[in-house]
Motif scaffolding. Structure first.
Motif, mmCIF file in Angstrom:
data_model
loop_
_atom_site.group_PDB
_atom_site.id
_atom_site.type_symbol
_atom_site.label_atom_id
_atom_site.label_comp_id
_atom_site.label_asym_id
_atom_site.label_seq_id
_atom_site.Cartn_x
_atom_site.Cartn_y
_atom_site.Cartn_z
ATOM 1 N N SER A 1 0.823 -1.208 0.000
ATOM 2 C CA SER A 1 0.000 0.000 0.000
ATOM 3 C C SER A 1 0.862 1.264 0.000
ATOM 4 O O SER A 1 0.522 2.253 -0.653
ATOM 5 C CB SER A 1 -0.975 0.004 1.180
ATOM 6 N N ILE A 2 2.002 1.244 0.688
ATOM 7 C CA ILE A 2 2.909 2.397 0.684
ATOM 8 C C ILE A 2 3.497 2.588 -0.717
ATOM 9 O O ILE A 2 3.581 3.713 -1.221
ATOM 10 C CB ILE A 2 4.030 2.239 1.734
ATOM 11 N N ALA A 3 3.903 1.494 -1.352
ATOM 12 C CA ALA A 3 4.464 1.596 -2.702
ATOM 13 C C ALA A 3 3.429 2.170 -3.676
ATOM 14 O O ALA A 3 3.742 3.049 -4.481
ATOM 15 C CB ALA A 3 4.943 0.227 -3.180
ATOM 16 N N PHE A 4 2.196 1.693 -3.576
ATOM 17 C CA PHE A 4 1.128 2.194 -4.443
ATOM 18 C C PHE A 4 0.847 3.664 -4.151
ATOM 19 O O PHE A 4 0.666 4.467 -5.074
ATOM 20 C CB PHE A 4 -0.133 1.345 -4.264
ATOM 21 N N SER A 5 0.849 4.032 -2.873
ATOM 22 C CA SER A 5 0.612 5.427 -2.498
ATOM 23 C C SER A 5 1.734 6.328 -3.005
ATOM 24 O O SER A 5 1.481 7.439 -3.481
ATOM 25 C CB SER A 5 0.488 5.557 -0.982
ATOM 26 N N CYS A 6 2.971 5.859 -2.898
ATOM 27 C CA CYS A 6 4.104 6.646 -3.408
ATOM 28 C C CYS A 6 4.020 6.814 -4.924
ATOM 29 O O CYS A 6 4.404 7.856 -5.458
ATOM 30 C CB CYS A 6 5.430 6.005 -3.014
#
Length: 133
Positions: A96-101
């Motif tokens: 989710s962090i990678a997608f948000s970034c």
């Protein structure tokens, strides 16, 4: 938490807000049992944290519940987190962090998200690991 550690908030509005957030977290935790995208344990831990400050009755109900209690009891008693839960939490968080970034092009926002993810990862990895049941 031991029974003596439970201190309800003195403010009625705070207790009601915590109860509302607690029940929302219980609902999300139960949905997370059936939806692999939604983590169960963090929501139930947050619900327990809300209930411990708002309602002794609901806190004890959650922790002693035959189906929901085991998800959080080991952690609350300081025994650790099951390996499967650690892997699940870390994997979903980093995805989710990678997608948000990817979605948020602001460097300061990316730095904040990545810093938060690193700190949460370190916290999770520092906890005792229980073998999978």
């Amino acid at each position: 938490m031991a029974h003596g550690d439970i201190r309800e908030s003195n403010h009625r509005s705070v207790r009601y807000a915590l109860l509302a957030v607690g029940w929302l977290c219980v609902l999300l935790g139960v949905v997370g049992i059936f939806l692999p995208v939604l983590p169960t344990t963090p929501f139930l831990l947050l619900a327990a944290a809300c209930f411990v400050r708002s309602s002794k009755r609901f806190y004890h109900w959650l922790v002693c519940h035959p189906h929901l209690g085991p998800w959080i009891r080991d952690y609350l008693e300081g025994q650790g987190i099951p390996r499967r839960a650690k892997v699940y939490a870390l994997t979903l968080m980093w995805l989710s962090i990678a997608f948000s970034c990817y979605l948020v092009p602001l460097p300061w926002a990316r730095a904040f998200m990545l810093t938060s993810a690193v700190l949460v990862s370190l916290y999770i990895l520092k906890q005792k690991t229980l073998p999978n049941p």
